[in-house]
Design a protein around this motif. Structure first.
Motif, PDB file in Angstrom:
ATOM      1  N   MET A 138      26.626 137.384  66.956  1.00  0.00           N
ATOM      2  CA  MET A 138      27.110 136.421  65.977  1.00  0.00           C
ATOM      3  C   MET A 138      26.169 136.419  64.775  1.00  0.00           C
ATOM      4  SD  MET A 138      29.844 134.568  65.933  1.00  0.00           S
ATOM      5  CE  MET A 138      30.254 134.512  67.678  1.00  0.00           C
ATOM      6  N   ARG A 139      26.714 136.320  63.572  1.00  0.00           N
ATOM      7  CA  ARG A 139      25.909 136.323  62.340  1.00  0.00           C
ATOM      8  C   ARG A 139      25.655 134.881  61.899  1.00  0.00           C
ATOM      9  NH1 ARG A 139      30.419 139.968  59.626  1.00  0.00           N
ATOM     10  NH2 ARG A 139      31.524 138.254  60.633  1.00  0.00           N
ATOM     11  N   ILE A 140      24.382 134.522  61.824  1.00  0.00           N
ATOM     12  CA  ILE A 140      23.988 133.141  61.558  1.00  0.00           C
ATOM     13  C   ILE A 140      23.168 133.093  60.278  1.00  0.00           C
ATOM     14  CG2 ILE A 140      22.696 131.162  62.436  1.00  0.00           C
ATOM     15  CD1 ILE A 140      23.283 132.347  65.279  1.00  0.00           C
ATOM     16  N   ALA A 141      23.648 132.350  59.289  1.00  0.00           N
ATOM     17  CA  ALA A 141      22.949 132.196  58.012  1.00  0.00           C
ATOM     18  C   ALA A 141      22.287 130.831  57.963  1.00  0.00           C
ATOM     19  CB  ALA A 141      23.924 132.350  56.847  1.00  0.00           C
ATOM     20  N   ILE A 142      21.009 130.826  57.596  1.00  0.00           N
ATOM     21  CA  ILE A 142      20.249 129.583  57.452  1.00  0.00           C
ATOM     22  C   ILE A 142      19.886 129.450  55.983  1.00  0.00           C
ATOM     23  CG2 ILE A 142      18.217 128.307  58.184  1.00  0.00           C
ATOM     24  CD1 ILE A 142      18.161 130.223  60.653  1.00  0.00           C
ATOM     25  N   ILE A 143      20.288 128.367  55.355  1.00  0.00           N
ATOM     26  CA  ILE A 143      20.076 128.188  53.922  1.00  0.00           C
ATOM     27  C   ILE A 143      18.706 127.558  53.671  1.00  0.00           C
ATOM     28  CG2 ILE A 143      20.883 126.997  51.846  1.00  0.00           C
ATOM     29  CD1 ILE A 143      23.719 127.279  52.898  1.00  0.00           C
ATOM     30  N   ALA A 144      17.885 128.252  52.880  1.00  0.00           N
ATOM     31  CA  ALA A 144      16.566 127.737  52.492  1.00  0.00           C
ATOM     32  C   ALA A 144      16.623 127.307  51.028  1.00  0.00           C
ATOM     33  CB  ALA A 144      15.493 128.801  52.692  1.00  0.00           C
ATOM     34  N   TYR A 145      15.732 126.401  50.653  1.00  0.00           N
ATOM     35  CA  TYR A 145      15.738 125.840  49.296  1.00  0.00           C
ATOM     36  C   TYR A 145      14.328 125.386  48.953  1.00  0.00           C
ATOM     37  CZ  TYR A 145      16.223 121.972  52.557  1.00  0.00           C
ATOM     38  OH  TYR A 145      16.045 121.143  53.627  1.00  0.00           O
ATOM     39  N   ASP A 146      14.043 125.218  47.668  1.00  0.00           N
ATOM     40  CA  ASP A 146      12.730 124.735  47.254  1.00  0.00           C
ATOM     41  C   ASP A 146      12.459 123.353  47.824  1.00  0.00           C
ATOM     42  OD1 ASP A 146      11.715 126.873  45.748  1.00  0.00           O
ATOM     43  OD2 ASP A 146      12.902 126.299  43.995  1.00  0.00           O
ATOM     44  N   GLY A 147      11.252 123.163  48.342  1.00  0.00           N
ATOM     45  CA  GLY A 147      10.867 121.887  48.913  1.00  0.00           C
ATOM     46  C   GLY A 147      11.283 121.720  50.361  1.00  0.00           C
ATOM     47  N   ILE A 148      11.687 122.815  51.012  1.00  0.00           N
ATOM     48  CA  ILE A 148      12.136 122.717  52.395  1.00  0.00           C
ATOM     49  C   ILE A 148      10.965 122.404  53.320  1.00  0.00           C
ATOM     50  CG2 ILE A 148      11.847 125.174  52.969  1.00  0.00           C
ATOM     51  CD1 ILE A 148      14.539 124.953  54.515  1.00  0.00           C
ATOM     52  N   SER A 149      11.238 121.662  54.361  1.00  0.00           N
ATOM     53  CA  SER A 149      10.241 121.409  55.401  1.00  0.00           C
ATOM     54  C   SER A 149      10.149 122.644  56.289  1.00  0.00           C
ATOM     55  CB  SER A 149      10.657 120.197  56.246  1.00  0.00           C
ATOM     56  OG  SER A 149      10.024 120.227  57.513  1.00  0.00           O
ATOM     57  N   PRO A 150       8.958 123.209  56.492  1.00  0.00           N
ATOM     58  CA  PRO A 150       8.834 124.367  57.384  1.00  0.00           C
ATOM     59  C   PRO A 150       9.361 124.079  58.776  1.00  0.00           C
ATOM     60  CG  PRO A 150       6.828 124.102  56.101  1.00  0.00           C
ATOM     61  CD  PRO A 150       7.670 122.884  55.848  1.00  0.00           C
ATOM     62  N   PHE A 151       9.190 122.834  59.233  1.00  0.00           N
ATOM     63  CA  PHE A 151       9.692 122.493  60.573  1.00  0.00           C
ATOM     64  C   PHE A 151      11.213 122.576  60.608  1.00  0.00           C
ATOM     65  CE2 PHE A 151      11.344 119.668  63.795  1.00  0.00           C
ATOM     66  CZ  PHE A 151      10.582 119.994  64.907  1.00  0.00           C
ATOM     67  N   MET A 152      11.871 122.036  59.577  1.00  0.00           N
ATOM     68  CA  MET A 152      13.332 122.066  59.571  1.00  0.00           C
ATOM     69  C   MET A 152      13.842 123.505  59.526  1.00  0.00           C
ATOM     70  SD  MET A 152      14.413 119.023  59.971  1.00  0.00           S
ATOM     71  CE  MET A 152      16.108 119.586  59.907  1.00  0.00           C
ATOM     72  N   LEU A 153      13.173 124.361  58.753  1.00  0.00           N
ATOM     73  CA  LEU A 153      13.582 125.762  58.701  1.00  0.00           C
ATOM     74  C   LEU A 153      13.346 126.443  60.041  1.00  0.00           C
ATOM     75  CD1 LEU A 153      14.603 128.205  57.120  1.00  0.00           C
ATOM     76  CD2 LEU A 153      12.254 128.582  56.322  1.00  0.00           C
TER      77      LEU A 153
END
Length: 311
Positions: free
Chosen positions: A1-16
């Motif tokens: 399965m192909r899973i995309a995780i969206i990252a953005y400026d100011g992201i919490s490393p834990f949430m990512l």
């Protein structure tokens, strides 16, 4: 399965790291392709970190599952580019998940209108006021609305991701990953956000965790509560207290969830005949399985099986 995780400026490393831990760690990976997609080739993170993102947002357009892991501030608008990717993912039939404040992104895209959803308890009132067409569940740790999922704050994103993994690969795989991550066995979405659930650390905690693992592996023949307490070397009351601390519920309710999760695995594997599945999961008959399924999942086994088909 192909899973995309969206990252953005100011992201919490834990949430990512939450979806990465469940789907992308080499020692737990189950063959899924995981893409971290960013607005730019490098995004800033809290704590002064910078994170390189190998893919642009457009890569999410080819994913089967798109996850927005949080958002930096509930009072700040989420960029239109991210909202657009989330909307297009839903339009083409991909599964979309908003973890913690990521639920705001799904609501902004209109994906939660007429649906149940949750988010971090500290922002529930803001969320409900801003999106009146959403049925807000302030107590759930995550909410599964078929192809759209939301989770409560921070660590409950792990529960939501494990739940997604169970849908994609079965509960056995989700529990395998949970054990590698030294997490308690998968919690259901209806459990309260503010539960006191320490990570198993003492020898007593570990004995109870092993008993729960054994019950997951074979939920068909279950000793009495007194027998299990004796096996754990505890009083009945003490054992019940440990069960609640680790699972958020009593043994009967937790075991019902474990049996339903096992039934979900059989359904995903294409096992036919509800009576046969019921017997292999510890239910006396298909009627009991249907009742437990409706209690835990809110739909019948047939309805649940139909909505697992990802495009």
């Amino acid at each position: 399965m192909r899973i995309a995780i969206i990252a953005y400026d100011g992201i919490s490393p834990f949430m990512l790291s939450t979806p990465l831990a469940v789907f992308g760690e080499p020692f737990v990976a189950g063959g899924h392709e995981v893409w971290v997609c960013g607005e730019n080739s490098r995004v800033s993170a809290t704590g002064g970190l910078s994170i390189d993102t190998p893919y642009g947002l457009e890569k999410a357009g080819a994913a089967d599952v798109v996850i927005l892991p949080g958002w930096r501030n509930a009072d700040e608008a989420i960029p239109a580019e991210i909202i657009r990717e989330i909307s297009m993912a839903a339009e083409r039939g991909a599964m979309v998940a908003g973890l913690c404040l990521g639920a705001f992104g799904l609501a902004e895209a209109g994906l939660l209108d007429g649906r149940r959803a949750t988010t971090h308890w500290a922002r529930i009132e803001t969320f409900a006021a801003r999106y009146p067409r959403v049925t807000v569940d302030p107590g759930a740790i995550f909410v599964d609305e078929g192809m759209v999922l939301t989770s409560a704050g921070i660590a409950s994103g792990l529960d939501c991701c494990l739940h997604i993994l169970a849908r994609l690969s079965g509960s056995a795989e989700a529990n395998r990953v949970a054990r590698h991550l030294v997490l308690a066995t998968q919690r259901s979405g209806g459990q309260p956000q503010l539960i006191e659930r320490p990570v198993p650390a003492s020898s007593a905690d570990l004995r109870v965790a092993r008993i729960l693992d054994d019950l997951i592996a074979n939920p068909t023949g279950v000793p009495s509560l007194d027998d299990l307490a004796e096996r754990a070397g505890m009083s009945r009351r003490g054992f019940s207290r440990h069960i609640r601390a680790q699972t958020g519920d009593n043994l009967v309710a937790w075991l019902r969830r474990a049996r339903v999760a096992r039934a979900q695995t059989f359904l995903l594997e294409g096992v036919s005949g509800l009576d046969q599945i019921a017997g292999r999961c510890g239910f006396p008959d298909a009627k009991s399985l249907r009742q437990a399924f409706h209690t835990e999942v809110g739909v019948t086994p047939k309805q649940w099986q139909a909505r697992q088909r990802l495009s």
